[in-house]
Structures are given as C-alpha cells and as structure tokens.
Scaffold this motif. Structure first.
Motif, PDB file in Angstrom:
ATOM      1  N   ASN A 182       4.717 -12.288   4.053  1.00  0.00           N
ATOM      2  CA  ASN A 182       5.012 -12.215   5.487  1.00  0.00           C
ATOM      3  C   ASN A 182       5.097 -13.625   6.080  1.00  0.00           C
ATOM      4  N   TYR A 213       3.375 -15.074   8.328  1.00  0.00           N
ATOM      5  CA  TYR A 213       2.112 -15.788   8.457  1.00  0.00           C
ATOM      6  C   TYR A 213       1.765 -16.536   7.173  1.00  0.00           C
ATOM      7  N   GLN A 214       1.888 -15.811   6.047  1.00  0.00           N
ATOM      8  CA  GLN A 214       1.511 -16.445   4.792  1.00  0.00           C
ATOM      9  C   GLN A 214       2.487 -17.557   4.407  1.00  0.00           C
ATOM     10  N   PHE A 229       6.843  -4.054   1.793  1.00  0.00           N
ATOM     11  CA  PHE A 229       5.909  -5.184   1.844  1.00  0.00           C
ATOM     12  C   PHE A 229       5.383  -5.538   0.462  1.00  0.00           C
ATOM     13  N   THR A 230       4.961  -4.508  -0.292  1.00  0.00           N
ATOM     14  CA  THR A 230       4.317  -4.789  -1.575  1.00  0.00           C
ATOM     15  C   THR A 230       5.316  -5.020  -2.710  1.00  0.00           C
ATOM     16  N   PHE A 236      -4.624   3.207   5.429  1.00  0.00           N
ATOM     17  CA  PHE A 236      -4.120   3.396   4.062  1.00  0.00           C
ATOM     18  C   PHE A 236      -3.097   2.321   3.702  1.00  0.00           C
ATOM     19  N   GLN A 237      -2.389   1.846   4.722  1.00  0.00           N
ATOM     20  CA  GLN A 237      -1.482   0.730   4.483  1.00  0.00           C
ATOM     21  C   GLN A 237      -2.301  -0.487   4.026  1.00  0.00           C
ATOM     22  N   SER A 254      -3.467  -0.017   0.515  1.00  0.00           N
ATOM     23  CA  SER A 254      -2.370  -0.191  -0.448  1.00  0.00           C
ATOM     24  C   SER A 254      -2.135  -1.662  -0.742  1.00  0.00           C
ATOM     25  N   ILE A 255      -2.190  -2.468   0.303  1.00  0.00           N
ATOM     26  CA  ILE A 255      -1.938  -3.901   0.126  1.00  0.00           C
ATOM     27  C   ILE A 255      -3.134  -4.567  -0.550  1.00  0.00           C
ATOM     28  N   ASP A 292      -3.063   6.098   9.099  1.00  0.00           N
ATOM     29  CA  ASP A 292      -2.025   5.572   8.208  1.00  0.00           C
ATOM     30  C   ASP A 292      -2.151   4.054   8.051  1.00  0.00           C
ATOM     31  N   LEU A 293      -2.582   3.389   9.130  1.00  0.00           N
ATOM     32  CA  LEU A 293      -2.707   1.925   9.064  1.00  0.00           C
ATOM     33  C   LEU A 293      -3.821   1.518   8.097  1.00  0.00           C
ATOM     34  N   SER A 329      -4.236  -6.928   9.732  1.00  0.00           N
ATOM     35  CA  SER A 329      -4.151  -8.317   9.286  1.00  0.00           C
ATOM     36  C   SER A 329      -3.536  -8.434   7.891  1.00  0.00           C
ATOM     37  N   CYS A 330      -3.822  -7.444   7.019  1.00  0.00           N
ATOM     38  CA  CYS A 330      -3.285  -7.507   5.655  1.00  0.00           C
ATOM     39  C   CYS A 330      -1.764  -7.495   5.681  1.00  0.00           C
ATOM     40  N   TYR A 331      -1.213  -6.783   6.627  1.00  0.00           N
ATOM     41  CA  TYR A 331       0.243  -6.643   6.706  1.00  0.00           C
ATOM     42  C   TYR A 331       0.858  -7.805   7.495  1.00  0.00           C
ATOM     43  N   GLU A 332       0.218  -8.139   8.596  1.00  0.00           N
ATOM     44  CA  GLU A 332       0.828  -9.115   9.491  1.00  0.00           C
ATOM     45  C   GLU A 332       0.474 -10.563   9.149  1.00  0.00           C
ATOM     46  N   THR A 333      -0.736 -10.763   8.700  1.00  0.00           N
ATOM     47  CA  THR A 333      -1.146 -12.145   8.401  1.00  0.00           C
ATOM     48  C   THR A 333      -1.729 -12.182   6.986  1.00  0.00           C
ATOM     49  N   GLN A 334      -3.026 -12.205   6.899  1.00  0.00           N
ATOM     50  CA  GLN A 334      -3.684 -12.060   5.601  1.00  0.00           C
ATOM     51  C   GLN A 334      -4.983 -11.282   5.809  1.00  0.00           C
ATOM     52  N   ASP A 379       4.389   9.462  10.929  1.00  0.00           N
ATOM     53  CA  ASP A 379       3.779   8.127  10.983  1.00  0.00           C
ATOM     54  C   ASP A 379       3.495   7.601   9.580  1.00  0.00           C
ATOM     55  N   PHE A 380       2.922   8.482   8.753  1.00  0.00           N
ATOM     56  CA  PHE A 380       2.572   8.094   7.390  1.00  0.00           C
ATOM     57  C   PHE A 380       3.816   7.669   6.616  1.00  0.00           C
ATOM     58  N   GLN A 402       1.392 -20.412   6.558  1.00  0.00           N
ATOM     59  CA  GLN A 402      -0.024 -20.769   6.508  1.00  0.00           C
ATOM     60  C   GLN A 402      -0.270 -22.218   6.064  1.00  0.00           C
ATOM     61  N   THR A 445       5.170  -0.313   3.922  1.00  0.00           N
ATOM     62  CA  THR A 445       4.225  -0.832   2.931  1.00  0.00           C
ATOM     63  C   THR A 445       4.915  -1.032   1.593  1.00  0.00           C
ATOM     64  N   ASP A 484       5.029   4.257   7.735  1.00  0.00           N
ATOM     65  CA  ASP A 484       4.201   3.176   7.191  1.00  0.00           C
ATOM     66  C   ASP A 484       4.331   3.079   5.677  1.00  0.00           C
TER      67      ASP A 484
END
Lengths: 445, 230
Positions: free
Chosen positions: B170, B172-173, B50-51, A209-210, A213-214, A206-207, A285-290, B39-40, B176, B47, B43
């Motif tokens: 997020n 971090y960004q 997030f998006t 695919f997350q 997606s991002i 799943d991570l 990293s895509c989700y948490e940072t970049q 789980d899916f 940054q 997600t 997330d």
C-alpha cells in the motif's frame, strides 16, 4: 502482575476431562433411555473433539508461537504441520456433531428407525468429505462447514420461540425447561459469535477478518468467508432472538436466571461492539498502513468475554446440560462420586483461571491471589454437596418434565455408547493418521 | 398439553401463535446475512487484491535548497575548521533533509604570478546524523588548479534526488522509508587547509601569503510524492 497467557490448554484439559467422564458415565448407565444415550454420546464426543483440537492449538501456540489475535492461528507459520491439520479436522468433526445435535436434543425430531444411522453416517461422510476437501485445497475453504449450522439454527430458534410463547399462553411453567435448554444449546453452539452481535449488526466484522487475512494468512476464499459470515450472523440473530424472547418473558412472567444470563451476554456483545468500533483504526491499519497491535485493554476485554465464554464457560454449560437434564444417570450412587469430582474439578479450574486472568491486569501479589484461590477452594469444598445436590436433585430429563410433548421413543438396542465410541474413535484415528500421513508426505504446506 | 392435541415434529417447532415471530426472526436472519455477505464479499475482493498483488509505486521528489556561505582568509599552511549548524536551516513543512553539497572556492588574486594555491577541504565526521559511509558521500577534496572543490554528504538514506520505483502493498508502506525523522540533525564541520604556491617557489617580497576561500553549503531538502504505476 502476570503475563496474559492463553486459555487454550485449560480448555483442552477441561473439555477432555468432561468429555471422557461423560462417555464413561454413559457407558456405565444401563438404564438410560436410548435418546439420552445418543445425546450423551454426542455431547461427550463434541467435548472430546474440541479438547483434542485445543491440544493441537496449544502445540501450535507453545511450540511454534503461532497464536495470533482472537486465538486465530498464524497460517503463514504453521500451515501444513501435523498439529495445524489435525486441529482443523478435529474442529470440523466437532462442528458436524454440533450441527446434528438440535435434531436429537431436546427432542428427537426425526424420530425414525434410521435417524441414528443418519447421525453416524452423516458425521463419517461429512468428516471424510471435508477432510478430503481441506487436504486437497490446503484448508483454503476451512469454515465452509459453518453453512451446515443453518438447519439446526432454524430448529432451535423455532423451538425456542414456540415454547416461550406456549409457556406464556398456557401459563405452563414446565415448558420453561424446554426454552431454557434450547437457549443453552444455542449459547453452547453460537456463544462466541453472540458476543459479536453488535459488530455483526453494524457489519464491521468483515474488517476484522480482512485484518486476520493480511496478518495471519487466513484463507481468502469466498466459501470460507461465507461460512464465517454465516456463523457470525446466526450468532448475532440468535442473541437478538434470545434477548427479545427473554425481555418479553420477563415482562409477562418474570425475570429468570436464564434471562439474566442472556442479558449479560447481550450487554457484553453491546460493549464489545462499541470496543470494536473504537479500535477500527487499528483493525484497518493492516490494510491502509501497517499492522498495529490492539490496545492492552481491548485484549483483556476479549480474554474476559468472548475467549472465556468459548474456552471456560461452554464446557461448564455442557456440564450443566448433562447433569441438570439428566442426560447422564445422576441418580445412581456409583455415578455420584465421579460427578462430584467433575463438578469440583471444573469449577476449580475455571476459578483459578479467572484469578490468573485478573492478575494479568491488576497488580495483585501472588500471595493474595493464592489466598483468594484458597478461599474459592474452601467455598467449593464446603458447598460441594450443596452445589452437586442442586444440580442433580432438581435434574429431570425433558421427557420426564414434559412427557406430553415427547415423541414416542424408539428404543434402539444398538444405540450403545460402544457403537458411538467405536465410530467416533475411528473418526479420531482417521483424522490423526491422515494428518500425520499428509504432513509426512509433504502434501500440505 | 393444552391446545396442542397431537405432537408431531412440526408441532414441536411451530404453533399458530409462534408462526409469525418465528418467520420474523428467520427473515431478520436472512436480511442480515444478505447485507453482511455483500460487505464480506466486497472486503474479500479488496483483501484478495491486497494480498495477491504487490503493486509498483513511483516516487518523485520535490526539492528545495537552502544555502549558507562562509568566506575565510587562510594563511599559508593554515588549517581552519568551519561549522555550519543545521538547526539554522529552515525546513518547509513536509520536507526532509536529503543531501548537503559543499563547494570550496579559492580566488587566486594576489602575488605577481597566477600560480594556483593548493586548497584542501574535508567534511569531518561528527554527531551530525547522516550517511557518512555511503558511497554517495564525498568527504574529502583537494585542488591546486583554481577549480572549486565539490564535497557532498548524503544525509537521508538512499536519497540521491532521482525518482525511484518501489514495490509495496500500500501507499503507506511504499512511503514509509521516506517519512523518517531525525536525519540531518547536528553541526556540519568543514576543515580547510591552505598551501600557498608561488611560481617556481619564488615570491621575493612575500606578497602571496594567504588566500580568501569561500565555502558554499547547499542543503538539499526533499518531499516525496507517490503515484501508483498502472
């Protein structure tokens, strides 16, 4: 060293060549049983649909540079283009045929007068429904069709377990041919997801695919993600069942080549799972940072295993099924030259691609790789007759091998390759025209 | 065909012996599908949030100062260059160099009159990594009214000491931009120039010929703190 390049164009050529050759041989084989004609046409058209879909993927890659990690297409870049629309719809049609294949091969399970019409109408209706749905929702729910793999999966798993147990119980070696072909069909349909079995057991896919997606605009839809997860779970459990079955059989009867193949895929999946765990920071990293890029070693591993299995080995596997299970008439002299050409062509294309892949991470000079390719060519030409003979001479259809298990065959005069070609050719034309039209009208994107 | 008497579609799939292993295999499939689906879905929601949302983040800055001083006596019409090595600045952990404020003060205490001398100060652009062309940077100043000259150099891009709100997917960004290295490295070069002024130009005994000038350099360091704007 050469740059790592996509295997998609190679897969497109291989699938199309094999698909068209299969349909051509089936058309010329008048004496083949109705069941073999149906299975041959299904396999042939699966390969044609996949080949056409890979051509579209190649266009997306080379024209738009839109191929992201794991051969995913960057939707942000190409969503709404003709190639993107056609690729997905063609893939969807290939899925429909794969979904129905277990009901016709190795045994024609429904075995009624109407089952052929069910196959043809099912594919056409599903194609129309999914095409309409995907076009209306801008491919938000693409991959939802994966849910349809469940019935075929239940059939194949049940059949595999049934025949491997009966073989051991009755000490009947003929039945091995059935469990092997069922296993091969399972690998053909779920091969890629089998290599992710440990990641699915650990529930970390799943991570990935997350991240997709991002990074590349993979649809955020419960239906799409549910479909993806279903396919991954079916692949993982199919791998576990095959591995358990082969381990048990190896203990009872002895190790077989198919057992070795299963264990290799099992080990690949195990290592891939560990590799996936190792790169989880990059994935997250895509989700948490970049978004960070995957390490080169991870990419090479993926190219050599999952991607090679899908793009290179699956067509070879289908070719093996077609020839070794006598689905196409291999005994006729006029078919032999075409079969020889196909076998040599496919083995050479795959060998040269593997050599190129090796060159991508080992600093082998071009001269040495050319020499290696020449050696491979020499071996294949020298052993061409032997390779083809071993494939063809031992070939026997399931009905011939285990006639006592074959259901009484219903002979359809209308089950001609012409009918299949007409229907599925129509489906292909429909997909291409609709993609062109909707893209031109600016409905998508 | 052994014990299988009549073959039906069902008997091709299950026999008495294969029933249990098949049921176990299918049960495992259902369990795994359920667990992974949970789980899916989890997330999927994360997600989606997030998006689809780009939240606002409030950035505030903890500030610490480091000061350096130089006192120089300049003669009339003299130009002198002073250098302040930024390597001497002790930067606390997690802090970055944000601004440099320079204050040039002259003390008119000699001569018979209280006529102020004319003092000019310039920050000389050199290899010091800073925002030399920023509108926030004030690189030159002059005064003849005994008032301090205030010069400033913006070192870190966009830093002015005030809190800001940014949009980012997020933390971090959002942070940054404020985690860059390398700003404020080099030597701060200050040119001073003195022009002594006498009342009505009259200084018969030539007593007012120099001036003591104090240059205070305040290095402002910052550390960004972030919080989600609800």
């Amino acid at each position: 060293m050469v740059e790592i390049e996509s295997m998609v164009p190679i897969a497109a050529v291989v699938d199309l060549v094999l698909g068209i050759a299969t349909l051509s041989i089936i058309s010329r084989s008048q004496g083949t049983s109705a069941n073999n004609r149906i299975v041959g046409c299904i396999l042939g058209w699966i390969l044609v649909f996949l080949g056409l879909s890979y051509i579209m993927t190649s266009i997306l890659e080379f024209r738009y540079g839109a191929l992201a990690d794991f051969s995913a297409v960057d939707r942000d870049k190409v969503g709404g283009t003709f190639a993107f629309t056609a690729k997905n719809l063609l893939l969807s049609s290939a899925y429909m045929l794969m979904v129905l294949l277990p009901f016709f091969f190795p045994f024609r399970l429904i075995n009624r007068e109407w089952d052929l019409w069910f196959l043809l109408a099912g594919v056409c209706v599903a194609c129309a429904v999914f095409t309409a749905m995907h076009l209306m929702t801008n491919f938000e729910h693409f991959q939802v069709e994966n849910f349809l793999f469940i019935p075929g999966y239940v059939v194949l798993i049940s059949m595999y377990i049934r025949f491997i147990i009966t073989e051991a119980r009755d000490n009947d070696e003929r039945l091995r041919k059935v469990s092997v072909v069922v296993g091969l069909v399972l690998i053909g349909i779920h091969g890629e997801t089998m290599t992710y079995w440990l990641s699915q057991v650990l529930s970390i896919n799943d991570l990935f695919f997350q991240r997709q997606s991002i990074q590349s605009g993979l649809s955020i839809s419960a239906a799409a993600w549910g479909g993806i997860n279903t396919r991954l779970t079916l692949g993982a459990t199919a791998m576990l069942v095959l591995c358990a079955g082969e381990a048990w059989r190896s203990f009872k009867v002895g190790l077989s080549p198919f057992g070795v193949l299963t264990f290799i895929i099992f080990i690949i999946g195990f290592v891939a799972g560990l590799a996936d765990l190792a790169v989880l920071d990059v994935v997250r990293s895509c989700y948490e940072t970049q978004c960070e890029a995957f390490p080169v070693a991870y990419t090479i591993w993926y190219d050599f295993t999952s991607e090679a299995l899908v793009y290179l080995y699956t067509p070879i596997l289908f070719m093996f099924i077609l020839l070794h299970y006598d689905i196409v008439d291999t005994k006729r002299e006029e078919n032999r030259w075409l079969i020889r050409i196909i076998v040599i062509l496919m083995l050479l294309i795959v060998s040269s691609t593997i050599l190129e892949l090796i060159q991508s991470f080992l600093p082998i000079p071009d001269m040495i790789s050319s020499a290696a390719l020449a050696i491979v060519v020499g071996i294949f030409i020298g052993w061409e007759e032997r390779i083809v003979k071993s494939l063809i001479d031992d070939s026997a259809s399931i009905q011939e091998t285990v006639p006592d298990f074959a259901l009484p065959e219903i002979e359809h005069d209308f089950a001609s390759p012409r009918l299949f070609n007409l229907v599925f050719g129509g489906v292909t034309a429909f997909i291409l025209i609709v993609s062109l039209l909707f893209t031109g009208l600016g409905v998508l994107g | 065909m052994s014990s299988d008497d009549t073959i039906t579609s069902r008997s091709l799939l299950v026999t008495r012996e294969s029933r249990v292993p098949t049921a176990v295999a299918l049960l495992v499939t259902v369990v795994m599908m359920t667990v992974t689906m949970v789980d899916f879905v989890g997330d999927l929601r994360a997600t989606d949030t997030f998006t689809s949302n780009t939240p606002d983040w409030n950035l505030t800055f903890d500030v610490q100062n480091y000061t350096m001083q130089a006192v120089e006596t300049l003669q009339d019409d003299e130009t002198r260059n002073l250098e302040f090595d930024m390597a001497e600045v002790i930067i606390p952990e997690g802090y970055s160099l944000g601004l440099i404020d320079v204050t040039i003060t002259s003390e008119e205490e000699e001569g018979i009159s209280v006529q102020c001398d004319s003092v000019a100060g310039d920050l000389i652009e050199n290899g010091l990594t800073a925002q030399w062309n920023s509108p926030m940077s004030n690189l030159s100043g002059q005064d003849s009214s005994c008032q301090p000259i205030e010069l400033s150099l913006q070192v870190y891009p966009d830093f002015d000491g005030r809190s800001i709100t940014v949009s980012a997917v997020n933390e971090y960004q959002a942070m940054q931009h404020w985690l860059q290295d390398g700003w404020g490295q080099g030597v701060l070069s200050v040119d001073l120039e003195l022009d002594v002024n006498s009342p009505l130009g009259f200084d018969p005994i030539g007593q007012d010929t120099d001036e003591e000038i104090t240059v205070d350099v305040t290095v402002i360091m910052f550390k960004a703190n972030i919080s989600l704007v609800e």
